[in-house]
Design a protein around this motif. Structure first.
Motif, short mmCIF file in Angstrom:
data_model
loop_
_atom_site.label_atom_id
_atom_site.label_comp_id
_atom_site.label_asym_id
_atom_site.label_seq_id
_atom_site.Cartn_x
_atom_site.Cartn_y
_atom_site.Cartn_z
N SER A 26 0.85 -1.19 0.00
CA SER A 26 0.00 0.00 0.00
C SER A 26 0.88 1.24 0.00
O SER A 26 2.10 1.17 0.21
CB SER A 26 -0.94 0.01 1.22
OG SER A 26 -0.20 0.11 2.42
N ASP A 28 0.74 5.72 1.04
CA ASP A 28 0.02 6.91 1.47
C ASP A 28 0.84 8.13 1.06
O ASP A 28 1.75 8.01 0.21
CB ASP A 28 -0.28 6.89 2.97
CG ASP A 28 0.97 6.77 3.84
OD1 ASP A 28 2.05 7.25 3.41
OD2 ASP A 28 0.89 6.20 4.94
N SER A 33 4.27 0.89 1.90
CA SER A 33 4.21 -0.30 2.76
C SER A 33 4.60 -1.52 1.94
O SER A 33 4.08 -1.73 0.84
CB SER A 33 2.80 -0.50 3.33
OG SER A 33 2.41 0.61 4.11
N ASP A 35 5.56 -5.92 2.19
CA ASP A 35 5.57 -7.10 3.05
C ASP A 35 7.00 -7.37 3.48
O ASP A 35 7.95 -6.78 2.97
CB ASP A 35 4.93 -8.31 2.36
CG ASP A 35 5.65 -8.74 1.08
OD1 ASP A 35 6.66 -8.11 0.72
OD2 ASP A 35 5.20 -9.70 0.45
N ARG A 75 7.32 0.16 11.22
CA ARG A 75 6.50 -1.01 10.97
C ARG A 75 5.08 -0.75 11.45
O ARG A 75 4.86 0.09 12.32
CB ARG A 75 7.07 -2.24 11.71
CG ARG A 75 8.37 -2.73 11.12
CD ARG A 75 9.16 -3.58 12.11
NE ARG A 75 10.35 -4.08 11.49
CZ ARG A 75 11.44 -3.35 11.24
NH1 ARG A 75 11.46 -2.07 11.59
NH2 ARG A 75 12.49 -3.87 10.65
N ARG A 76 4.15 -1.48 10.87
CA ARG A 76 2.78 -1.42 11.38
C ARG A 76 2.02 -2.65 10.91
O ARG A 76 2.49 -3.40 10.04
CB ARG A 76 2.09 -0.13 10.96
CG ARG A 76 1.67 -0.04 9.52
CD ARG A 76 0.93 1.27 9.27
NE ARG A 76 0.67 1.46 7.84
CZ ARG A 76 0.69 2.64 7.23
NH1 ARG A 76 0.99 3.74 7.92
NH2 ARG A 76 0.42 2.75 5.94
N LYS A 77 0.84 -2.83 11.46
CA LYS A 77 0.00 -3.98 11.12
C LYS A 77 -1.11 -3.50 10.20
O LYS A 77 -1.90 -2.63 10.57
CB LYS A 77 -0.57 -4.59 12.39
CG LYS A 77 -1.44 -5.80 12.16
CD LYS A 77 -0.64 -7.04 11.82
CE LYS A 77 -1.59 -8.21 11.68
NZ LYS A 77 -1.17 -9.40 12.36
N GLU A 78 -1.15 -4.02 8.98
CA GLU A 78 -2.27 -3.78 8.08
C GLU A 78 -3.02 -5.10 7.99
O GLU A 78 -3.30 -5.71 9.02
CB GLU A 78 -1.77 -3.27 6.73
CG GLU A 78 -1.06 -1.90 6.85
CD GLU A 78 -0.67 -1.29 5.52
OE1 GLU A 78 -0.95 -1.89 4.46
OE2 GLU A 78 -0.06 -0.20 5.53
N ASN A 79 -3.36 -5.57 6.80
CA ASN A 79 -3.90 -6.92 6.70
C ASN A 79 -2.84 -7.94 7.08
O ASN A 79 -3.14 -9.04 7.54
CB ASN A 79 -4.41 -7.19 5.28
CG ASN A 79 -5.62 -6.34 4.94
OD1 ASN A 79 -6.40 -5.99 5.82
ND2 ASN A 79 -5.78 -6.01 3.67
N VAL A 82 3.66 -5.10 7.95
CA VAL A 82 4.37 -4.45 6.85
C VAL A 82 5.51 -3.59 7.38
O VAL A 82 5.52 -3.20 8.56
CB VAL A 82 3.43 -3.57 6.00
CG1 VAL A 82 2.34 -4.41 5.35
CG2 VAL A 82 2.84 -2.43 6.82
N LEU A 84 7.47 0.02 6.63
CA LEU A 84 7.22 1.31 6.00
C LEU A 84 8.51 1.88 5.44
O LEU A 84 9.52 1.97 6.13
CB LEU A 84 6.64 2.29 7.02
CG LEU A 84 5.36 1.85 7.74
CD1 LEU A 84 4.92 2.91 8.73
CD2 LEU A 84 4.25 1.55 6.74
#
Length: 218
Positions: A26, A28, A33, A35, A75-79, A82, A84
């Motif tokens: 993804s 923004d 983002s 994997d 880092r962060r949690k999407e589906n 991921v 950044l």
């Protein structure tokens, strides 16, 4: 330009030669983002710490390869989990034009087939290679015409000792003789992102090795 789902090749600037494969998940206004990247050497998930500077190679939505530098932002949690990366400014993204592809003299193994069955399949070597095409040595008993469709497999030896096999639709452009050797220049057609990235990387790596050898000989 950048497209969700694109395969990206990452190379840490402080560890040249260490390659990681990932996908763009993804975007923004400030970040990309991806994997978690997988090392092409070990096949294991790589750990990239915040602040790591990276060189990125990606094939855009227009099927042209692009290169840019970025950095790990967090880092962060999407589906899925991921990583950044900093979104580069448009003027920081280098478009690699087909005419700018690095062409190198190299004897890569190649297998050539005729999808129309015009000539028997044969195995030979290239005399030069770029991401746009190659010159291949043609056996004396093989007849290839100009503008003839071909199916080509390349065997690319990588620096880590592994071999990358690339299959491509191609077309013969010119058949000629050089120093008594019959050759054909071919153009690669309808290349997928991964095949294009693998050939570009191989050519860049070989160019770097050549420069190192030349520097050592001075």
């Amino acid at each position: 330009m950048l497209e969700i789902g694109s395969v990206m090749t990452l190379e840490p600037l402080d560890q040249p030669g260490d390659m990681y494969r990932c996908k763009l998940v993804s975007m923004d206004e400030a970040t990309i983002s991806i994997d978690y990247p997988v090392s092409e050497t070990t096949g294991k998930t790589g750990f990239l710490v915040n602040g790591t500077l990276l060189s990125c190679l990606v094939v855009g939505s227009d099927q042209n390869p692009y290169r840019f530098e970025t950095a790990v932002m967090g880092r962060r949690k999407e589906n899925i989990p991921v990583i950044l990366l900093k979104l580069p400014q448009k003027n920081d993204i280098l478009k690699i034009q087909r005419r700018q592809y690095v062409r190198i003299d190299t004897d890569v193994n190649v297998a050539v087939h005729s999808p129309d069955g015009v000539f028997p399949a044969f195995v030979s070597v290239t005399s030069d290679l770029s991401a746009g095409g190659a010159a291949i040595i043609i056996p004396e008993d093989i007849e290839i015409e100009e503008r003839q469709p071909l199916t080509v497999w390349l065997s690319l030896p990588l620096q880590d000792g592994t071999i990358s096999y690339v299959k491509m639709d191609s077309e013969s452009i010119r058949v000629y003789e050089e120093s008594g050797v019959k050759k054909a220049t071919i153009q690669f057609l309808n290349m997928n992102d991964l095949s294009l990235q693998n050939i570009i990387r191989f050519c860049f790596d070989q160019q770097i090795l050549t420069r190192k050898k030349e520097a050592a000989a001075e």
